[in-house]
Design an enzyme around this catalytic site. Structure first.
Site, PDB file in Angstrom:
ATOM      1  N   ASN A  20      10.471  -2.288  -2.169  1.00 26.46           N
ATOM      2  CA  ASN A  20       9.806  -1.091  -1.670  1.00 26.46           C
ATOM      3  C   ASN A  20       9.154  -0.254  -2.765  1.00 26.46           C
ATOM      4  O   ASN A  20       8.411   0.674  -2.476  1.00 26.46           O
ATOM      5  CB  ASN A  20      10.826  -0.228  -0.905  1.00 26.46           C
ATOM      6  CG  ASN A  20      10.182   0.962  -0.231  1.00 26.46           C
ATOM      7  OD1 ASN A  20       9.174   0.818   0.445  1.00 26.46           O
ATOM      8  ND2 ASN A  20      10.751   2.142  -0.437  1.00 26.46           N
ATOM      9  N   TYR A  88      -4.450   0.259  -6.253  1.00 27.67           N
ATOM     10  CA  TYR A  88      -3.331   0.163  -5.319  1.00 27.67           C
ATOM     11  C   TYR A  88      -3.611  -0.906  -4.257  1.00 27.67           C
ATOM     12  O   TYR A  88      -2.773  -1.767  -3.984  1.00 27.67           O
ATOM     13  CB  TYR A  88      -3.104   1.530  -4.669  1.00 27.67           C
ATOM     14  CG  TYR A  88      -1.994   1.563  -3.644  1.00 27.67           C
ATOM     15  CD1 TYR A  88      -0.680   1.815  -4.036  1.00 27.67           C
ATOM     16  CD2 TYR A  88      -2.247   1.378  -2.294  1.00 27.67           C
ATOM     17  CE1 TYR A  88       0.340   1.866  -3.099  1.00 27.67           C
ATOM     18  CE2 TYR A  88      -1.240   1.421  -1.356  1.00 27.67           C
ATOM     19  CZ  TYR A  88       0.057   1.667  -1.760  1.00 27.67           C
ATOM     20  OH  TYR A  88       1.068   1.710  -0.822  1.00 27.67           O
ATOM     21  N   LYS A  92      -1.651  -4.511  -3.311  1.00 28.56           N
ATOM     22  CA  LYS A  92      -1.049  -4.796  -2.003  1.00 28.56           C
ATOM     23  C   LYS A  92      -1.676  -6.024  -1.349  1.00 28.56           C
ATOM     24  O   LYS A  92      -0.994  -6.781  -0.654  1.00 28.56           O
ATOM     25  CB  LYS A  92      -1.173  -3.569  -1.096  1.00 28.56           C
ATOM     26  CG  LYS A  92      -0.346  -2.373  -1.566  1.00 28.56           C
ATOM     27  CD  LYS A  92       1.130  -2.713  -1.665  1.00 28.56           C
ATOM     28  CE  LYS A  92       1.969  -1.498  -2.028  1.00 28.56           C
ATOM     29  NZ  LYS A  92       3.421  -1.797  -2.071  1.00 28.56           N
TER      30      LYS A  92
END
Length: 198
Positions: A20, A88, A92
């Site tokens: 996470n 970012y 991902k």
């Protein structure tokens, strides 16, 4: 490695692992220097890789218990394109690909890339300074979805986004007695159309 070893020592094995950790230091790509880029990729992508590798090794070597699952927390920024989210989002997108590759290489347990949607976190607030994000759900509201995904009968692997696939997991969460399950209506991975409804 040390964290996975401690899990083995305390619990006698690893059946569930959730990666996470993530950071969002937003900058346009043209303003992103090497150090900045490496920081984002190290935390968001390399960190998850190391977690998968170390947990996966111990899952493979340990008792072959059914229901073992690894979940990587992803983002719709890995599929959509937002200004100043390039570093970012790239991390991902690569994490989604990595998750599915793990699933092909290690099919004895389940692998999911989970996009939980926007949440009321310090990271999200930093991405939208001055904006009121009080309408976003608390991070804790996603926990029942994660628990339901772990206990569900969804396919062996996939990218689970907010939409039908998450709705299936949310219904399962409600069946398990979790209250106030939050579901949003963001993108649905094409494969989610084939997920069985309860």
């Amino acid at each position: 490695s040390a964290f996975a070893d401690e899990g083995m020592r305390l619990l006698g094995g690893i059946d569930i692992w959730v990666n996470n950790a993530g950071i969002y230091p937003g900058k346009p790509l043209v303003e992103t220097d090497d150090e900045f880029w490496d920081l984002v990729q190290d935390v968001n992508l390399r960190g998850a890789f190391l977690g998968c590798r170390e947990a996966g090794k111990r899952m493979i070597d340990g008792t072959k218990r059914p229901g073992r699952v690894i979940i990587n927390v992803s983002s719709d920024a890995g599929a959509e394109h937002y200004e100043a989210w390039g570093g970012y989002g790239s991390s991902k997108a690569a994490l989604d690909h990595q998750t599915l590759t793990w699933a092909v290489e290690e099919p004895d347990f389940r692998w999911y890339s989970l996009d939980p949607g926007d949440m009321r976190t310090a990271m999200h607030q930093a991405a939208y300074p001055g904006e009121d994000i009080s309408d976003r759900p608390e991070p804790e509201s996603v926990a029942p979805i994660v628990m339901a995904l772990i206990g569900s009968h969804l396919p062996q692997y996939g990218r689970v986004s907010n939409g039908h696939a998450i709705t299936v997991a949310a219904r399962h969460a409600e069946d398990l007695g979790f209250a106030d399950v939050w579901v949003s209506d963001h993108i649905v991975h094409p494969a989610a159309q084939d997920y069985p409804s309860p």
